[in-house]
Motif scaffolding. Structure first.
Motif, PDB file in Angstrom:
ATOM      1  N   THR A  75       0.926  -1.252  -0.027  1.00 17.93           N
ATOM      2  CA  THR A  75      -0.096   0.282   0.361  1.00 17.93           C
ATOM      3  C   THR A  75       1.119   0.946   0.419  1.00 17.93           C
ATOM      4  O   THR A  75       1.461   1.367   0.752  1.00 17.93           O
ATOM      5  CB  THR A  75      -0.899  -0.028   0.789  1.00 17.93           C
ATOM      6  OG1 THR A  75      -2.186   1.304   1.247  1.00 17.93           O
ATOM      7  CG2 THR A  75      -0.423  -0.164   2.585  1.00 17.93           C
ATOM      8  N   LEU A  76       0.318   2.505  -0.648  1.00 20.86           N
ATOM      9  CA  LEU A  76       1.062   3.250  -0.778  1.00 20.86           C
ATOM     10  C   LEU A  76       1.590   4.466   0.506  1.00 20.86           C
ATOM     11  O   LEU A  76       3.014   4.743   0.803  1.00 20.86           O
ATOM     12  CB  LEU A  76       0.843   4.610  -1.236  1.00 20.86           C
ATOM     13  CG  LEU A  76       0.865   6.635  -1.770  1.00 20.86           C
ATOM     14  CD1 LEU A  76       2.340   5.714  -3.276  1.00 20.86           C
ATOM     15  CD2 LEU A  76       0.471   6.842  -2.477  1.00 20.86           C
ATOM     16  N   TYR A  77       0.439   4.192   1.580  1.00 18.69           N
ATOM     17  CA  TYR A  77       0.977   4.456   2.489  1.00 18.69           C
ATOM     18  C   TYR A  77       0.725   3.668   3.621  1.00 18.69           C
ATOM     19  O   TYR A  77      -0.492   2.873   3.727  1.00 18.69           O
ATOM     20  CB  TYR A  77       0.330   6.095   2.938  1.00 18.69           C
ATOM     21  CG  TYR A  77       0.535   6.979   1.830  1.00 18.69           C
ATOM     22  CD1 TYR A  77       1.882   7.516   1.687  1.00 18.69           C
ATOM     23  CD2 TYR A  77      -0.910   7.523   1.611  1.00 18.69           C
ATOM     24  CE1 TYR A  77       1.846   8.290   0.451  1.00 18.69           C
ATOM     25  CE2 TYR A  77      -0.369   8.741   0.625  1.00 18.69           C
ATOM     26  CZ  TYR A  77       0.144   9.461   0.214  1.00 18.69           C
ATOM     27  OH  TYR A  77       0.798   9.826  -1.152  1.00 18.69           O
ATOM     28  N   HIS A  78       1.309   3.867   4.444  1.00 18.40           N
ATOM     29  CA  HIS A  78       1.370   3.143   6.251  1.00 18.40           C
ATOM     30  C   HIS A  78       1.647   3.520   7.597  1.00 18.40           C
ATOM     31  O   HIS A  78       2.317   3.461   7.581  1.00 18.40           O
ATOM     32  CB  HIS A  78       1.723   1.667   6.087  1.00 18.40           C
ATOM     33  CG  HIS A  78       1.353   0.849   6.618  1.00 18.40           C
ATOM     34  ND1 HIS A  78       0.458   0.181   6.574  1.00 18.40           N
ATOM     35  CD2 HIS A  78       2.544  -0.101   7.712  1.00 18.40           C
ATOM     36  CE1 HIS A  78       0.578  -1.224   7.085  1.00 18.40           C
ATOM     37  NE2 HIS A  78       1.546  -1.237   7.877  1.00 18.40           N
ATOM     38  N   SER A  79       0.172   3.795   8.140  1.00 16.67           N
ATOM     39  CA  SER A  79       0.742   4.724   9.301  1.00 16.67           C
ATOM     40  C   SER A  79       0.756   3.996  10.609  1.00 16.67           C
ATOM     41  O   SER A  79       0.145   2.810  10.608  1.00 16.67           O
ATOM     42  CB  SER A  79      -0.492   5.552   8.951  1.00 16.67           C
ATOM     43  OG  SER A  79      -2.147   4.744   9.417  1.00 16.67           O
ATOM     44  N   ALA A  80       0.899   4.500  11.625  1.00 10.28           N
ATOM     45  CA  ALA A  80       1.021   3.952  12.679  1.00 10.28           C
ATOM     46  C   ALA A  80      -0.017   3.806  12.875  1.00 10.28           C
ATOM     47  O   ALA A  80      -0.603   1.918  13.560  1.00 10.28           O
ATOM     48  CB  ALA A  80       1.681   4.493  13.977  1.00 10.28           C
TER      49      ALA A  80
END
Length: 610
Positions: free
Chosen positions: A207-212
């Motif tokens: 996935t492009l972004y992977h936040s906390a």
């Protein structure tokens, strides 16, 4: 935080459920079919006797039990593109939202509902666009809810304006504890989590972004693919590890991708508007960071050729999102998004037998001159990536997302995925939307059941997109179409789908954040009576279509298909169809079923050995 891998416990739970007596539940199903069954059910009873339905229902439940303990397949699976934090809003909070919106607009709640009702009646948002696709203000959002009250199922409108995005965030932050819950969402992220838990091959996520926030919801066994140009091989980290990007010597967290989900029961009212069915509406947000990002411009790099500068009107904390395999980095005041080149794509395809894609839909492939340079670039690059992955040997499955483009033509999607994407999944509402195109003619003669009309739409879509497999997940029964499907292939599809139904219910319970094991003990794992009604209606219409004079062949096909659950197509290149009644027990409203169909689609794909 999601617990560590519990696949053994979940499979044991499935086995315990399969050992329960189903006698009482079967009697209830049979009673509903006898008293409330459709015209096709009543005709079947007159012709064959009710005992034949009794035998079929018992046969299907025996079959269901036997298919709850399969061996996990070993093929590697990569699930790609969509991952979000789903914020689940309690139904009672919808009225609080109306009060807040009325206060913001300096009108009474009754005046707001009257205004939103008029907008819902026309199906248009405040800017004259499709209310089911995008919303721009609080009045649009309320109007979308009212629209779906009367026209279920609820879809996934995008939140398009800065002001509305900020107003929704303020509303969520103002709610009392327990009224808004957060769970993992996004077809790719949830499918990767479930497949890894089932210990299938090598299940990974990109996935492009992977936040906390998103990382916190994953289980330990899921790996996240990193796209790093400096590495000669593909590299991975645990999906429980948050994504980090660097600005100079400083580490920064990835932005959060999120959706806000309003669920409601049948009969729930914003007077005078009342929900026809128990349902939910998902409002999709652009990714956001906790503080304004340092970059001021966006540069999009194709796999080859000159980069494109992108001017993005956005809220202070918003980030862009693009479909596809991309690398990204921040350099000074520029955010760079680079589509993967052919070499990297071929390395991905060499590693994964199945690549399950989501976040792509008909609107992704807008090659028209009116689309603008960025939309054209996205269409070209995503098409290139799909072709490259397929040419390199990967089996591509697409969970379709979004509606048709502005010209309502399916041709751009067909040109992009035809002969490239082998398998496609969507729900029955999305099927209706996608096949309601200006350039796809579906033969829907009168006198046939709704189930048959759904099948004709599915068949037209499979043929137009040159698919080898089409999976339509419904609220009553699933339809699975296979080109040149053999008896063995269709039996495998049904077995995999029945297993997937058991898995998805336990997964939905587990994702609720509540003690799922205790709730699972009280489930009634039986197939829905509506599913049997759909099965009987469709196989009756198919038998009548192929044997219009109702001779012995008609009776034989009808009886055989009721037990088998599939109808073959004798033509070369024709599509066999399986009809699988859904297992969906009554669940509390607090149990959120989003992504249930996507889970079934992905699990059945892999377990069927397609």
């Amino acid at each position: 935080m999601t617990p560590a891998n519990t696949s053994l416990e979940k499979l044991k739970t499935l086995r315990r459920l399969s050992e329960q007596p189903f006698d009482r539940q079967e009697r209830e199903i049979l009673q509903r079919l006898h008293e409330e069954g459709s015209e096709a059910v009543q005709r079947f009873i007159l012709e064959f006797g009710f005992h034949r339905i009794i035998t079929a229902v018992h046969h299907w439940h025996t079959r269901f039990r036997k298919n709850l303990s399969p061996e996990p397949p070993r093929e590697a699976v990569l699930c790609a593109f969509t991952s979000v934090a789903d914020r689940l809003v309690d139904q009672d909070e919808i009225k609080a939202l109306v009060r807040l919106a009325a206060q913001e607009l300096d009108i009474t709640p009754a005046e707001l509902l009257e205004q939103a009702g008029r907008r819902a009646a026309g199906g248009l948002n405040s800017r004259g666009g499709d209310l089911t696709v995008e919303v721009f203000c609080l009045s649009d959002l309320i109007a979308a809810l009212i629209y779906f009250f009367a026209r279920p199922p609820g879809l996934k409108p995008a939140v398009r304006s800065r002001e509305l995005c900020e107003q929704v965030e303020e509303f969520l932050a103002s709610r009392p504890p327990g009224r808004v819950r957060q769970v993992l969402g996004g077809a790719a992220a949830v499918a990767a989590d479930v497949l890894a838990e089932l210990e299938t091959g090598d299940a990974a996520l990109y996935t492009l972004y992977h936040s906390a926030i998103q990382a916190l919801e994953h289980r330990q066994s899921v790996r996240r693919l990193l796209l790093d140009d400096s590495e000669p091989f593909l590299s991975f980290v645990s999906a429980q590890k948050p994504g980090i990007y660097r600005i100079g010597e400083r580490d920064c967290e990835h932005p959060v991708s999120a959706s806000t989900i309003f669920s409601y029961d049948a009969g729930f009212a914003l007077d005078p508007y009342r929900a026809f069915l128990t349902d939910r509406v998902i409002f999709r947000h652009a990714p956001q960071s906790s503080e304004p990002p340092s970059w001021r411009e966006i540069v999009v790099h194709p796999a080859a050729g000159a980069p494109l500068d992108w001017t993005l009107p956005r809220a202070a904390h918003e980030w862009p999102w693009l479909p596809g395999f991309l690398r990204w980095w921040v350099d000074g005041e520029s955010l760079h998004l680079a589509f993967a080149d052919e070499e990297l794509l071929r390395r991905i395809a060499a590693r994964y037998h199945y690549i399950v894609l989501s976040g792509i839909g008909p609107g992704t492939f807008d090659f028209s001159s009116t689309a603008g340079p960025l939309r054209q670039l996205i269409a070209q690059q995503v098409s290139f990536q799909l072709r490259t992955l397929a040419d390199a040997g990967a089996t591509l499955h697409l969970e379709i997302s979004g509606s048709l483009g502005r010209d309502r033509r399916i041709a751009p999607l067909a040109e992009a995925v035809g002969g490239v994407v082998r398998s496609l999944g969507l729900n029955d509402a999305e099927l209706l939307q996608v096949t309601d195109s200006s350039d796809l003619k579906v033969s829907l003669d009168g006198g046939y059941s709704e189930a048959y009309r759904r099948y004709r739409r599915a068949l037209a879509l499979a043929e137009r997109l040159s698919l080898d497999r089409l999976y339509v997940h419904g609220n009553d029964a699933d339809l699975i179409l296979r080109r040149d499907g053999s008896p063995g292939a269709m039996r495998d599809e049904i077995a995999a789908d029945l297993f997937a139904k058991g898995v998805v219910v336990l997964s939905v319970l587990q994702r609720s954040g509540l003690p799922w094991q205790e709730r699972a003990r009280h489930l009634s794992p039986v197939l829905l009576w509506r599913g049997f009604e759909t099965l009987i209606s469709l196989v009756s219409d198919l038998a009548a279509e192929r044997h219009p004079r109702r001779q012995d062949n008609y009776r034989r096909q009808l009886e055989t298909t009721l037990d088998a659950g599939y109808v073959l197509d004798p033509r070369s290149g024709g599509y066999a169809v399986a009809v699988v009644p859904v297992m969906w027990p009554a669940l509390p409203r607090s149990i959120h079923p989003s992504s249930a169909g996507d889970i079934c689609s992905s699990v059945s794909l892999v377990y069927a050995g397609f």
